[in-house]
Motif scaffolding. Structure first.
Motif, mmCIF file in Angstrom:
data_model
loop_
_atom_site.group_PDB
_atom_site.id
_atom_site.type_symbol
_atom_site.label_atom_id
_atom_site.label_comp_id
_atom_site.label_asym_id
_atom_site.label_seq_id
_atom_site.Cartn_x
_atom_site.Cartn_y
_atom_site.Cartn_z
ATOM 1 N N SER A 63 3.490 53.133 99.827
ATOM 2 C CA SER A 63 3.364 54.583 99.693
ATOM 3 C C SER A 63 2.782 54.916 98.328
ATOM 4 O O SER A 63 3.092 54.278 97.325
ATOM 5 C CB SER A 63 4.728 55.237 99.865
ATOM 6 O OG SER A 63 4.625 56.621 99.651
ATOM 7 N N SER A 64 1.931 55.926 98.310
ATOM 8 C CA SER A 64 1.359 56.366 97.034
ATOM 9 C C SER A 64 2.304 57.309 96.294
ATOM 10 O O SER A 64 2.090 57.609 95.125
ATOM 11 C CB SER A 64 0.015 57.047 97.274
ATOM 12 O OG SER A 64 0.200 58.176 98.104
ATOM 13 N N ILE A 65 3.372 57.727 96.945
ATOM 14 C CA ILE A 65 4.359 58.620 96.340
ATOM 15 C C ILE A 65 5.516 57.760 95.853
ATOM 16 O O ILE A 65 6.052 56.938 96.592
ATOM 17 C CB ILE A 65 4.855 59.673 97.348
ATOM 18 C CG1 ILE A 65 3.665 60.492 97.862
ATOM 19 C CG2 ILE A 65 5.911 60.570 96.719
ATOM 20 C CD1 ILE A 65 4.019 61.393 99.008
ATOM 21 N N ALA A 66 5.914 57.969 94.606
ATOM 22 C CA ALA A 66 6.989 57.170 94.022
ATOM 23 C C ALA A 66 8.291 57.411 94.776
ATOM 24 O O ALA A 66 8.675 58.552 95.052
ATOM 25 C CB ALA A 66 7.156 57.515 92.547
ATOM 26 N N GLY A 67 8.975 56.336 95.149
ATOM 27 C CA GLY A 67 10.269 56.418 95.813
ATOM 28 C C GLY A 67 10.194 56.631 97.317
ATOM 29 O O GLY A 67 11.213 56.624 97.999
ATOM 30 N N ALA A 68 8.995 56.835 97.868
ATOM 31 C CA ALA A 68 8.851 57.059 99.310
ATOM 32 C C ALA A 68 8.803 55.712 100.033
ATOM 33 O O ALA A 68 8.439 54.696 99.456
ATOM 34 C CB ALA A 68 7.590 57.862 99.598
ATOM 35 N N GLU A 69 9.207 55.731 101.282
ATOM 36 C CA GLU A 69 9.194 54.516 102.106
ATOM 37 C C GLU A 69 7.755 54.089 102.387
ATOM 38 O O GLU A 69 6.895 54.937 102.600
ATOM 39 C CB GLU A 69 9.901 54.774 103.434
ATOM 40 C CG GLU A 69 11.387 55.033 103.314
ATOM 41 C CD GLU A 69 12.167 53.777 102.995
ATOM 42 O OE1 GLU A 69 11.799 52.704 103.519
ATOM 43 O OE2 GLU A 69 13.123 53.867 102.217
#
Length: 135
Positions: A63-69
């Motif tokens: 994932s390019s979003i921090a903390g996302a699965e």
């Protein structure tokens, strides 16, 4: 005509009953093929390919979003479903082929129907008319 009467008339038509039987048998047949693929064919393919379980093949897209699965693409399950589909198609093809062959055999065995008394009489009249015309 009431809704219940109309539904009853629809539900007891021959085509609807045939289709219902086909759907039920098809569901059971699908379970048999799925079991054959999962329990017989895929383990053999796994042995041939070096103990690879096709259904567990996947790749992970972080994932390019921090903390996302991360996104998991399970292409192995897709491949297994394609194999199931192909096996069902082959089985249905052979079933239809056998049924068509049986139907042709039944048609070939049936003797020609005997002419009715009216047909015999009409043939005699035709023959007499041909004789009189040729004189």
């Amino acid at each position: 005509m009431s809704f219940i009467q109309e539904f009853k008339k629809f539900a007891v038509r021959g085509n609807v009953l045939d289709m219902a039987v086909g759907v039920i048998i098809g569901g059971a047949f699908g379970k048999i093929v799925t079991s054959m693929v999962n329990d017989i064919i895929m383990p053999v393919i796994g042995i041939i390919t070096g103990k690879i379980d096709v259904s567990s093949l996947k790749f992970t897209i972080p994932s390019s979003i921090a903390g996302a699965e991360p996104v998991i693409v399970k292409y192995g399950q897709f491949l297994q479903n394609i194999i199931n589909f192909l096996i069902i198609c082959v089985c249905v093809f052979f079933m239809v082929k056998v049924i068509n062959k049986l139907m042709k055999n039944e048609e070939a065995v049936k003797p020609a129907p005997k002419p009715t008394p009216e047909e015999i009489l009409l043939k005699e009249i035709r023959d007499i008319l041909k004789e009189n015309k040729n004189k």
